[in-house]
Motif scaffolding. Structure first.
Motif, PDB file in Angstrom:
ATOM      1  N   ILE A 123       0.871  -1.189   0.000  1.00  0.00           N
ATOM      2  CA  ILE A 123       0.000   0.000   0.000  1.00  0.00           C
ATOM      3  C   ILE A 123       0.901   1.230   0.000  1.00  0.00           C
ATOM      4  O   ILE A 123       1.769   1.346   0.877  1.00  0.00           O
ATOM      5  CB  ILE A 123      -0.906  -0.015   1.257  1.00  0.00           C
ATOM      6  CG1 ILE A 123      -1.834  -1.225   1.220  1.00  0.00           C
ATOM      7  CG2 ILE A 123      -1.687   1.295   1.385  1.00  0.00           C
ATOM      8  CD1 ILE A 123      -2.603  -1.465   2.494  1.00  0.00           C
ATOM      9  N   ASN A 244      -6.390   2.093   0.495  1.00  0.00           N
ATOM     10  CA  ASN A 244      -5.775   2.216  -0.837  1.00  0.00           C
ATOM     11  C   ASN A 244      -4.413   2.879  -0.766  1.00  0.00           C
ATOM     12  O   ASN A 244      -3.508   2.543  -1.518  1.00  0.00           O
ATOM     13  CB  ASN A 244      -6.685   2.997  -1.775  1.00  0.00           C
ATOM     14  CG  ASN A 244      -7.950   2.214  -2.091  1.00  0.00           C
ATOM     15  OD1 ASN A 244      -7.942   0.985  -2.009  1.00  0.00           O
ATOM     16  ND2 ASN A 244      -9.028   2.908  -2.404  1.00  0.00           N
ATOM     17  N   SER A 245      -4.285   3.865   0.136  1.00  0.00           N
ATOM     18  CA  SER A 245      -2.974   4.487   0.291  1.00  0.00           C
ATOM     19  C   SER A 245      -2.926   5.255   1.600  1.00  0.00           C
ATOM     20  O   SER A 245      -3.974   5.573   2.189  1.00  0.00           O
ATOM     21  CB  SER A 245      -2.661   5.403  -0.900  1.00  0.00           C
ATOM     22  OG  SER A 245      -3.049   6.714  -0.616  1.00  0.00           O
ATOM     23  N   LYS A 252      -6.457   6.916   2.477  1.00  0.00           N
ATOM     24  CA  LYS A 252      -7.540   6.856   1.489  1.00  0.00           C
ATOM     25  C   LYS A 252      -8.084   5.432   1.514  1.00  0.00           C
ATOM     26  O   LYS A 252      -7.311   4.476   1.374  1.00  0.00           O
ATOM     27  CB  LYS A 252      -7.016   7.197   0.090  1.00  0.00           C
ATOM     28  CG  LYS A 252      -6.550   8.639  -0.019  1.00  0.00           C
ATOM     29  CD  LYS A 252      -6.098   8.976  -1.433  1.00  0.00           C
ATOM     30  CE  LYS A 252      -5.577  10.403  -1.465  1.00  0.00           C
ATOM     31  NZ  LYS A 252      -4.880  10.744  -2.687  1.00  0.00           N
ATOM     32  N   THR A 253      -9.382   5.302   1.700  1.00  0.00           N
ATOM     33  CA  THR A 253      -9.965   3.967   1.824  1.00  0.00           C
ATOM     34  C   THR A 253     -10.915   3.659   0.668  1.00  0.00           C
ATOM     35  O   THR A 253     -11.347   4.573  -0.044  1.00  0.00           O
ATOM     36  CB  THR A 253     -10.729   3.837   3.170  1.00  0.00           C
ATOM     37  OG1 THR A 253     -11.627   4.933   3.281  1.00  0.00           O
ATOM     38  CG2 THR A 253      -9.786   3.831   4.340  1.00  0.00           C
ATOM     39  N   SER A 254     -11.246   2.368   0.531  1.00  0.00           N
ATOM     40  CA  SER A 254     -12.062   1.939  -0.618  1.00  0.00           C
ATOM     41  C   SER A 254     -13.494   2.445  -0.533  1.00  0.00           C
ATOM     42  O   SER A 254     -14.242   2.337  -1.498  1.00  0.00           O
ATOM     43  CB  SER A 254     -12.037   0.414  -0.723  1.00  0.00           C
ATOM     44  OG  SER A 254     -12.502  -0.143   0.478  1.00  0.00           O
TER      45      SER A 254
END
Ligand SMILES: Cc1cc2nc3c(=O)[nH]c(=O)nc-3n(C[C@H](O)[C@H](O)[C@H](O)COP(=O)(O)OP(=O)(O)OC[C@H]3O[C@@H](n4cnc5c(N)ncnc54)[C@H](O)[C@@H]3O)c2cc1C
Length: 456
Positions: A123, A244-245, A252-254
């Motif tokens: 990630i 996600n990062s 940052k999430t899905s």
């Protein structure tokens, strides 16, 4: 037998964790002075991981979650250094000491208890910004960061900075991650009474897990209980969500969320010690099929390790780095990586080495799961006990008491048990300490400043 140490068999134990320490102390009991034992570990102490969430919340002094190997294993040689290779064909282990010396240690019997490391995912930003929760230094750093941030946030006027300082992200909702976030939130709620400028709604704890539940080890009802507990206490639990990062401390999430955070704790599982997979350094093959076996040493039920050409009669393994058949759950099942199994496998290894030395047949490892318990902060807990065929599910105060009692019994050394009880009594009477010692990269800074500028 190729005896090395004055006619006595020499047992070399790699790793002084749950497997290593138990094997060494049981071997000493069963063979007395008829065996020479050496334990090699890069740390001079065992880390009792079940206490780390309580170290992270300040209920237990960090030192009391550690058992010093030299004190716990008197009469055993302890080498502080990193294992760098194993040549089982020559019965030799390579070790590098702290000051860079290379040692070669021979053995008659080898026990491999090198444990596991966090399983990271690729990630962006994770390796740079996150911290694990497997070692005492990490639990201390997490606690200190959270408490230091409360103090900083109470003094800052900038709302964005305050928000970032008070946002704490935990990734992974298994036992270790779930307990860690629950204990940390409890500590913060307790500490906020001393911060009139901060309100509990200023603090954001986020727990993220890719699975549809947290605490996968317990029943559905108990998972729901733990989830409600955390959500009622204001922890934002994001299920079936991926990170996600986390570049520049922005997560940052899905689910399309994006937020700044000052702490990212990674607790999303472990993998076997990667040293074992280095085939140039380590001549015993590890399992390569994908899944829970990958990278582990394959063990026979009697805990001997399988080499390229069958069982190695002088090499044993157990714990997080070993694939051990779980005979109590069914032939094709493996023992899960936990201290409950690691300690008992250590005992079985010690007994089987004793049997081998005495020319008696080895015995298979068999242990019926006794249940599992987690603390979720002061006076809160959940889990279950298996007593024979009876399953007893506990929640709240009884579970909290049972979890503490069970971990106390299994903590090595009487001295440490007493010290942990003293910590608990002290934090119950006078509340947990609220000082977060900021991490300093230059602890000599103040001294150097006092000494004045360097003369040219
Ligand atoms: C936060 C947390 C909470 C947990 N809570 C529980 C719980 O409540 N109940 C439970 O049953 N289990 C729990 N566990 C899991 C449990 O701690 C492990 O499964 C258990 O410690 C595994 O034992 P081990 O001997 O295989 O490895 P470890 O106990 O990790 O020992 C491995 C040792 O090897 C040493 N080592 C590693 N590499 C090298 C090298 N190259 N050279 C020299 N030495 C090396 C390490 O320093 C370490 O001392 C928890 C784990 C964590 C992280």
């Amino acid at each position: 037998m190729n005896t090395i140490s004055g006619g006595k068999p020499h047992v070399l134990i790699l790793g002084g964790g749950s497997v290593g320490l138990t094997t060494a102390s049981d071997l000493r009991k069963s063979l007395g002075s008829d065996v020479a034992i050496t334990v090699v570990d890069s740390r001079p102490y065992l880390t009792f991981a079940p206490f780390l969430p309580e170290v992270g919340s300040g209920s237990i002094d960090p030192r009391n979650a550690l058992a010093p190997l030299r004190k716990a294993l008197s009469g055993t040689k302890v080498v502080t250094g990193a294992v760098t290779g194993v040549r089982s064909s020559e019965k030799v282990v390579a070790v590098e000491t702290e000051d860079g010396d290379d040692l070669e240690i021979s053995y008659d019997y080898l026990v491999i208890g090198l444990g596991s490391v966090p399983r990271l995912l690729p990630i962006p930003g994770l390796a740079e910004h996150a911290i694990g929760f497997k070692w005492v230094e990490e639990a201390v750093a997490v606690r200190d960061r959270i408490l230091a941030n409360l103090a900083e946030a109470a003094s800052t006027k900038d709302p964005r900075t305050r928000k970032r300082l008070l946002t704490f992200t935990f990734i992974g909702g298994g036992f270790a991650g779930g307990e860690a976030v629950a204990e940390a939130e409890d500590m913060v709620r307790d500490a906020l009474r001393y911060y009139p400028d901060l309100h509990s709604s200023d603090v954001r704890f986020v727990l993220i897990d890719a699975a549809p539940f947290i605490f996968p080890e317990v029943s559905e009802e108990q998972r729901a209980y733990a989830l409600n507990q955390l959500r009622e206490r204001g922890v934002e639990v994001k299920l079936e969500t991926f990170v996600n990062s986390c570049e520049n401390n922005v997560v940052k999430t899905s689910d399309d969320d994006e937020f700044e955070t000052d702490l990212i704790v990674w607790n999303a599982g472990v993998k076997p010690n990667p040293l074992l997979s280095d085939s140039e350094a380590f001549d015993i093959p590890v399992l390569s099929e994908r899944g829970p076996k990958m990278g582990k040493l394959e063990c026979l039920p009697d805990l001997r390790v399988k080499g390229a050409e069958g069982a190695l009669d002088d090499v044993f393994s157990g714990g997080d780095c070993a694939a051990v058949p779980d005979l109590a759950s069914g032939e094709d099942k493996l023992c899960p990586p936990n201290a409950q199994h690691a300690v008992r496998q250590g005992k079985r290894i010690a007994d089987n080495i004793t049997r081998s030395v005495q020319g008696r047949p080895l015995v298979d490892y068999y242990h019926k799961n006794m249940g599992t318990m987690a603390t979720l902060g002061m006076y809160k807990g959940m889990g279950y006990l298996l007593l024979g065929d009876k399953r007893i599910e506990l929640k709240g105060l009884p579970a909290w008491g049972a979890a503490r009692a069970y971990h106390l019994i299994t903590m090595p050394t009487i001295g440490r048990k007493a010290a942990v009880v003293a910590d608990w009594v002290s934090s119950a009477i006078s509340r947990r300490d609220i000082i977060g010692i900021p991490q300093s990269t230059n602890p000599r800074g103040a001294f150097e400043l006092a000494a004045g500028p360097k003369k040219k």
